[in-house]
Design an enzyme around this catalytic site. Structure first.
Site, mmCIF file in Angstrom:
data_model
loop_
_atom_site.group_PDB
_atom_site.id
_atom_site.type_symbol
_atom_site.label_atom_id
_atom_site.label_comp_id
_atom_site.label_asym_id
_atom_site.label_seq_id
_atom_site.Cartn_x
_atom_site.Cartn_y
_atom_site.Cartn_z
ATOM 1 C CG HIS A 75 70.979 -24.958 18.158
ATOM 2 N ND1 HIS A 75 69.871 -24.618 18.897
ATOM 3 C CD2 HIS A 75 70.761 -26.213 17.706
ATOM 4 C CE1 HIS A 75 69.000 -25.622 18.869
ATOM 5 N NE2 HIS A 75 69.517 -26.605 18.163
ATOM 6 C CG HIS A 81 69.029 -23.613 22.423
ATOM 7 N ND1 HIS A 81 70.245 -24.246 22.572
ATOM 8 C CD2 HIS A 81 68.131 -24.593 22.175
ATOM 9 C CE1 HIS A 81 70.083 -25.547 22.438
ATOM 10 N NE2 HIS A 81 68.809 -25.788 22.186
ATOM 11 C CD GLN A 108 70.728 -36.290 17.450
ATOM 12 O OE1 GLN A 108 69.540 -36.406 17.229
ATOM 13 N NE2 GLN A 108 71.308 -35.098 17.551
HETATM 14 O O1 PAF Z 1 69.529 -32.936 17.205
HETATM 15 C C1 PAF Z 1 68.774 -32.503 16.311
HETATM 16 O O2 PAF Z 1 68.414 -31.320 16.265
HETATM 17 C C2 PAF Z 1 68.265 -33.465 15.250
HETATM 18 O O3 PAF Z 1 68.032 -34.731 15.771
HETATM 19 C C3 PAF Z 1 69.188 -33.540 14.007
HETATM 20 C C4 PAF Z 1 70.557 -34.073 14.364
HETATM 21 C C5 PAF Z 1 69.314 -32.155 13.389
HETATM 22 C C6 PAF Z 1 68.572 -34.477 12.970
HETATM 23 O O4 PAF Z 1 67.305 -34.051 12.581
#
Ligand code: PAF
Length: 282
Positions: A37, A34, A155
């Site tokens: 990204h 989307h 994350q």
């Molecule tokens: O944020 C994401 O889409 C996922 O956690 C990642 C960083 C690609 C790892 O699989």
């Protein structure tokens, strides 16, 4: 844009790029791309000559009762979007290529401390799965720079820590959360919402905005966080947490100025997360 599925071809291709003196950026994704990204790809293009996106729905970061099977797989649409955004290479490995001996036998990477609590508390093992696959992708692609969305604040902190702790020569760039017009943070999981749930979903952002205002006005955090949880519950969410942390995800102290307000809440079949930076003590 070439799409590569196997590791040997990826390595050969990127060796050529490096020999030609090109700076490489990595945008790791799980696909179903989307505008969030696309903002990562745009930021990557500003920082590198060759942008590599990866697309891998990583089974190691999903819990036993989570949405691994339901997670949308939209390779062809994703390829079109990546071409339009100027991505040079897509690495879309099969699970057997990354985990040839299966998940149980796989060496794992763990970033202690920062992986605990928040989403790490609600999703045990999730950040070990993220840290493991991201370390693997860093090793395979060997980018100079890698880009991640700030929506996944914890994350991003996990990835910053593993990069520093493992002395990886990679610049980690966080890119601002992209939002729909009504404020909902863009996420592949928004696609799980029906029309009524989608209409409710921006209440998560609005609740965080109200809590941020209250905190910045000096209201006590415990009362503000309790109010936010009650508001989300009344709107139809099942909140996992609403918490205030320092920007480094440490506990807030009376000296903390840069803080972050983080929330995760289930709405129908979707678990939504969001966060806002907060300036305390003003
Ligand atoms: O944020 C994401 O889409 C996922 O956690 C990642 C960083 C690609 C790892 O699989």
């Amino acid at each position: 844009m070439r799409t590569l599925h196997d590791i040997a071809t990826l390595r050969d291709t990127l060796d050529c790029e490096r020999r030609a003196g090109r700076r490489i950026a990595l945008v790791p994704t799980m696909g179903n791309l989307h505008a969030g990204h696309m903002a990562l790809v745009t930021a990557a293009r500003e920082r590198a000559d060759t942008v590599v996106a990866s697309l891998f729905v990583n089974p190691m970061q999903f819990g036993p009762n989570e949405d691994l099977d339901a997670y949308p797989r939209t390779l062809e649409e994703d390829q079109i979007k990546l071409v339009e955004a100027g991505c040079g290479l897509l690495f879309a490995p099969y699970t057997a290529a990354l985990y040839p001996n299966g998940l149980d036998a796989q060496t794992r990477v763990r970033a202690p401390g920062v992986s605990e609590g928040l989403c790490g508390g609600a999703r045990p093992g999730h950040f070990d799965g993220v840290a493991t696959v991201v370390t693997m992708l860093f090793n395979l692609v060997q980018p100079q720079v890698a880009l991640f969305g700030e929506k996944d604040y914890q994350q991003l902190a996990v990835i910053r820590k593993l990069t520093a702790d493992l002395h990886l020569p990679i610049e980690i760039v966080g890119v601002a959360t992209q939002r729909a017009e009504d404020g909902l943070a863009l996420s592949s999981r928004n696609g799980y919402l029906n029309d009524a749930e989608r209409a409710t979903a921006p209440a998560l952002y609005r609740t965080l905005l109200a809590a941020k205002s209250a905190l910045e006005a000096g209201e006590p955090a415990p009362a503000v966080l309790d109010q936010a949880i009650a508001t989300l519950g009344a709107a139809g969410f099942s909140p996992d947490y609403v918490e205030l942390k320092s920007a480094e995800l440490d506990p807030v102290t009376p000296d903390t100025v840069d803080a972050v307000l983080l929330a995760a809440a289930k709405l129908g079949p979707a678990r939504l997360i969001d966060n806002l930076r907060v300036r305390l003590g003003g």
